[in-house]
Design a protein around this motif. Structure first.
Motif, PDB file in Angstrom:
ATOM      1  N   PHE A 165       1.068  -1.092   0.083  1.00 49.04           N
ATOM      2  CA  PHE A 165      -0.111  -0.020  -0.087  1.00 49.04           C
ATOM      3  C   PHE A 165       0.722   1.379   0.322  1.00 49.04           C
ATOM      4  CE2 PHE A 165      -2.218   3.254   2.365  1.00 49.04           C
ATOM      5  CZ  PHE A 165      -2.898   3.760   2.065  1.00 49.04           C
ATOM      6  N   GLU A 166       1.766   1.592   1.221  1.00 53.25           N
ATOM      7  CA  GLU A 166       2.861   2.385   0.604  1.00 53.25           C
ATOM      8  C   GLU A 166       3.596   2.724   0.087  1.00 53.25           C
ATOM      9  OE1 GLU A 166       5.461   3.642   4.493  1.00 53.25           O
ATOM     10  OE2 GLU A 166       3.908   2.783   5.666  1.00 53.25           O
ATOM     11  N   SER A 167       3.605   2.345  -0.756  1.00 57.46           N
ATOM     12  CA  SER A 167       5.270   1.990  -2.272  1.00 57.46           C
ATOM     13  C   SER A 167       4.153   2.676  -3.062  1.00 57.46           C
ATOM     14  CB  SER A 167       5.466   1.327  -3.080  1.00 57.46           C
ATOM     15  OG  SER A 167       4.425  -0.338  -2.868  1.00 57.46           O
ATOM     16  N   ASN A 168       2.848   1.118  -3.701  1.00 54.10           N
ATOM     17  CA  ASN A 168       2.003   2.196  -4.541  1.00 54.10           C
ATOM     18  C   ASN A 168       1.004   1.794  -3.903  1.00 54.10           C
ATOM     19  OD1 ASN A 168       0.579   2.056  -7.251  1.00 54.10           O
ATOM     20  ND2 ASN A 168       2.382   2.139  -8.171  1.00 54.10           N
ATOM     21  N   LYS A 169       0.180   2.368  -4.122  1.00 56.95           N
ATOM     22  CA  LYS A 169      -1.498   1.831  -3.627  1.00 56.95           C
ATOM     23  C   LYS A 169      -3.006   1.556  -4.463  1.00 56.95           C
ATOM     24  CE  LYS A 169      -3.282   6.499  -2.881  1.00 56.95           C
ATOM     25  NZ  LYS A 169      -3.932   7.457  -2.031  1.00 56.95           N
ATOM     26  N   GLU A 170      -2.250   2.162  -5.830  1.00 57.19           N
ATOM     27  CA  GLU A 170      -3.348   1.873  -7.360  1.00 57.19           C
ATOM     28  C   GLU A 170      -2.632   0.212  -7.892  1.00 57.19           C
ATOM     29  OE1 GLU A 170      -5.597   3.341  -8.036  1.00 57.19           O
ATOM     30  OE2 GLU A 170      -4.953   4.996  -7.162  1.00 57.19           O
ATOM     31  N   LYS A 171      -0.948  -0.045  -7.452  1.00 51.69           N
ATOM     32  CA  LYS A 171      -1.096  -1.316  -7.820  1.00 51.69           C
ATOM     33  C   LYS A 171      -1.367  -2.319  -6.830  1.00 51.69           C
ATOM     34  CE  LYS A 171       2.752  -3.598  -8.812  1.00 51.69           C
ATOM     35  NZ  LYS A 171       4.800  -3.199  -9.814  1.00 51.69           N
ATOM     36  N   ALA A 172      -1.447  -1.649  -5.503  1.00 48.32           N
ATOM     37  CA  ALA A 172      -1.445  -2.777  -4.327  1.00 48.32           C
ATOM     38  C   ALA A 172      -3.098  -3.260  -4.509  1.00 48.32           C
ATOM     39  CB  ALA A 172      -1.916  -2.392  -3.317  1.00 48.32           C
ATOM     40  N   ILE A 173      -3.324  -2.497  -5.152  1.00 53.46           N
ATOM     41  CA  ILE A 173      -5.338  -2.933  -5.144  1.00 53.46           C
ATOM     42  C   ILE A 173      -6.306  -3.458  -6.212  1.00 53.46           C
ATOM     43  CG2 ILE A 173      -6.365  -0.653  -5.279  1.00 53.46           C
ATOM     44  CD1 ILE A 173      -7.433  -2.041  -2.906  1.00 53.46           C
ATOM     45  N   ALA A 174      -5.192  -3.533  -6.945  1.00 59.55           N
ATOM     46  CA  ALA A 174      -6.057  -3.814  -8.543  1.00 59.55           C
ATOM     47  C   ALA A 174      -5.887  -4.897  -8.267  1.00 59.55           C
ATOM     48  CB  ALA A 174      -4.456  -3.895  -9.279  1.00 59.55           C
ATOM     49  N   PRO A 175      -5.525  -6.426  -8.036  1.00 60.79           N
ATOM     50  CA  PRO A 175      -5.827  -7.265  -8.014  1.00 60.79           C
ATOM     51  C   PRO A 175      -6.630  -7.995  -7.182  1.00 60.79           C
ATOM     52  CG  PRO A 175      -3.196  -7.461  -6.605  1.00 60.79           C
ATOM     53  CD  PRO A 175      -3.690  -6.404  -7.579  1.00 60.79           C
ATOM     54  N   TYR A 176      -6.916  -7.268  -6.498  1.00 61.32           N
ATOM     55  CA  TYR A 176      -8.207  -7.076  -5.780  1.00 61.32           C
ATOM     56  C   TYR A 176      -9.532  -7.217  -5.895  1.00 61.32           C
ATOM     57  CZ  TYR A 176      -5.312  -8.131  -1.567  1.00 61.32           C
ATOM     58  OH  TYR A 176      -3.999  -8.946  -0.735  1.00 61.32           O
ATOM     59  N   ILE A 177      -9.048  -6.128  -6.800  1.00 66.67           N
ATOM     60  CA  ILE A 177     -10.795  -5.035  -7.746  1.00 66.67           C
ATOM     61  C   ILE A 177     -11.011  -6.144  -8.467  1.00 66.67           C
ATOM     62  CG2 ILE A 177     -11.057  -3.278  -9.450  1.00 66.67           C
ATOM     63  CD1 ILE A 177      -9.877  -1.087  -8.106  1.00 66.67           C
ATOM     64  N   ALA A 178     -10.027  -6.756  -9.338  1.00 67.58           N
ATOM     65  CA  ALA A 178     -10.730  -7.950 -10.709  1.00 67.58           C
ATOM     66  C   ALA A 178     -10.382  -8.750  -9.816  1.00 67.58           C
ATOM     67  CB  ALA A 178      -9.234  -8.138 -11.075  1.00 67.58           C
ATOM     68  N   ALA A 179     -11.096  -9.608  -8.568  1.00 69.29           N
ATOM     69  CA  ALA A 179     -11.128 -10.827  -7.939  1.00 69.29           C
ATOM     70  C   ALA A 179     -12.664 -10.021  -7.587  1.00 69.29           C
ATOM     71  CB  ALA A 179     -10.436 -11.620  -6.735  1.00 69.29           C
ATOM     72  N   ALA A 180     -13.283  -8.672  -6.652  1.00 67.83           N
ATOM     73  CA  ALA A 180     -13.488  -8.538  -6.643  1.00 67.83           C
ATOM     74  C   ALA A 180     -14.859  -8.236  -7.289  1.00 67.83           C
ATOM     75  CB  ALA A 180     -13.431  -6.812  -5.430  1.00 67.83           C
ATOM     76  N   GLN A 181     -14.845  -8.091  -8.249  1.00 66.12           N
ATOM     77  CA  GLN A 181     -15.192  -7.945  -9.612  1.00 66.12           C
ATOM     78  C   GLN A 181     -16.313  -9.043 -10.607  1.00 66.12           C
ATOM     79  OE1 GLN A 181     -13.075  -4.811 -12.224  1.00 66.12           O
ATOM     80  NE2 GLN A 181     -14.094  -3.288 -11.559  1.00 66.12           N
ATOM     81  N   LYS A 182     -14.879 -10.385 -10.326  1.00 67.99           N
ATOM     82  CA  LYS A 182     -15.178 -11.811 -10.342  1.00 67.99           C
ATOM     83  C   LYS A 182     -17.048 -11.926  -9.340  1.00 67.99           C
ATOM     84  CE  LYS A 182     -14.253 -13.614 -13.408  1.00 67.99           C
ATOM     85  NZ  LYS A 182     -15.130 -14.075 -14.683  1.00 67.99           N
ATOM     86  N   ALA A 183     -15.947 -11.969  -7.790  1.00 68.70           N
ATOM     87  CA  ALA A 183     -16.904 -12.540  -7.131  1.00 68.70           C
ATOM     88  C   ALA A 183     -18.446 -11.768  -7.217  1.00 68.70           C
ATOM     89  CB  ALA A 183     -16.565 -11.932  -5.915  1.00 68.70           C
ATOM     90  N   LYS A 184     -18.272 -10.859  -8.013  1.00 73.19           N
ATOM     91  CA  LYS A 184     -19.797  -9.892  -7.615  1.00 73.19           C
ATOM     92  C   LYS A 184     -20.584 -10.514  -8.882  1.00 73.19           C
ATOM     93  CE  LYS A 184     -22.034  -5.054  -8.227  1.00 73.19           C
ATOM     94  NZ  LYS A 184     -20.956  -3.721  -8.637  1.00 73.19           N
ATOM     95  N   GLU A 185     -19.365 -10.507 -10.056  1.00 77.40           N
ATOM     96  CA  GLU A 185     -20.313 -10.849 -11.500  1.00 77.40           C
ATOM     97  C   GLU A 185     -20.594 -12.556 -10.726  1.00 77.40           C
ATOM     98  OE1 GLU A 185     -17.953 -12.896 -15.063  1.00 77.40           O
ATOM     99  OE2 GLU A 185     -17.474 -11.233 -14.687  1.00 77.40           O
ATOM    100  N   LEU A 186     -20.049 -13.557 -10.089  1.00 77.54           N
ATOM    101  CA  LEU A 186     -20.994 -14.963  -9.686  1.00 77.54           C
ATOM    102  C   LEU A 186     -21.550 -14.964  -8.698  1.00 77.54           C
ATOM    103  CD1 LEU A 186     -16.979 -16.614  -9.895  1.00 77.54           C
ATOM    104  CD2 LEU A 186     -19.189 -16.811 -11.850  1.00 77.54           C
ATOM    105  N   LYS A 187     -22.133 -13.904  -8.431  1.00 77.40           N
ATOM    106  CA  LYS A 187     -22.603 -13.414  -6.558  1.00 77.40           C
ATOM    107  C   LYS A 187     -22.373 -14.073  -5.544  1.00 77.40           C
ATOM    108  CE  LYS A 187     -26.895 -13.117  -9.974  1.00 77.40           C
ATOM    109  NZ  LYS A 187     -26.117 -12.642 -11.048  1.00 77.40           N
TER     110      LYS A 187
END
Length: 241
Positions: A165-187
């Motif tokens: 998070f401290e070094s690059n928060k955008e890069k840190a969050i990216a895989p979590y957004i992708a995983a969360a979007q897939k989870a939402k898609e799969l209900k």
């Protein structure tokens, strides 16, 4: 209207402190009562076989007094853990792939390799009317595998996010957004936990606004030492608005 994200306070560290001496100070049951009184939406405990922090008796005692959501974490390979959860019947059980004697949870399930095993265990808990969440790393394939097990939710293991998070928060969050979007898609419902704190929690919630619940223990208890328990709970709640 923004999605409401619940805060579940993990009280294991209160038990660690109590167990460092004889007696019952701090009182773990009171820690659960106060977490609720101070505004937490739930209480999380993670009993381990050696009972080095939360004891099985604590879990039973907390069940008697809890008025908010109760979440029990643990490894479903332990029959003692399965029996406890089926006896206590919390609102949620979170399954983690811990090894015996592991210091803390440090990875998610391989939901592809262990799909049949997880499907069997999840069905057991769901039959008892308990919502099930399973610990997963932020990998789309693991989320897809989770959906095939019958779980209600996943809990994203956030140690990697916190570390970067401290070094690059955008890069840190990216895989979590992708995983969360897939989870939402799969209900699938989405929980998150591990190393979330007052510095990185708000950014996580902002980028995954449909997040259902976060479970926070170590950082919140550390903050409580300086800020006070009630104040710490309230400060964490504000990060989720």
């Amino acid at each position: 209207m923004s999605h409401s994200t619940k805060l579940s306070v993990n009280i294991n560290k209160f038990a660690t402190l109590r167990n460092s001496r004889s007696g019952n100070n701090p009182d773990v049951v009171k820690a659960a009562i106060d977490a609720q009184r101070f505004g937490a939406d739930g209480v999380t405990v993670h009993p381990r076989p050696d009972e080095r922090h939360i004891r099985y008796k604590d879990v039973r005692d907390i069940k008697k007094i809890i008025g908010t959501e109760f979440n029990i974490e643990g490894n479903c390979s332990e029959q003692k853990f399965i029996d406890l959860v089926l006896e206590v019947k919390p609102e949620q059980v979170t399954l983690v792939p811990d090894a015996l004697g592991q210091l803390t949870s440090d990875h998610g399930w391989n939901t592809i390799e262990h799909q049949a095993y997880l499907t069997e265990k999840i069905a057991l808990f769901k039959k008892a009317g308990i919502r099930v969440s399973i610990f997963v790393d932020p990998v789309v394939e693991m989320v897809e595998g989770a959906a095939k097990t019958g779980t209600d939710r996943i809990e994203l293991y956030t140690e990697g996010y916190a570390r970067r998070f401290e070094s690059n928060k955008e890069k840190a969050i990216a895989p979590y957004i992708a995983a969360a979007q897939k989870a939402k898609e799969l209900k699938l419902g989405i929980n998150a936990g591990h190393d979330l704190d007052l510095y990185n929690l708000q950014f996580f919630k902002k980028n995954i606004p449909w997040l259902d619940e976060v479970s926070i223990g170590h950082a919140l208890v550390c903050d409580a030492l300086y800020l006070g328990y009630e104040n710490a709970v309230q400060l964490y709640k504000r990060q989720l608005l």
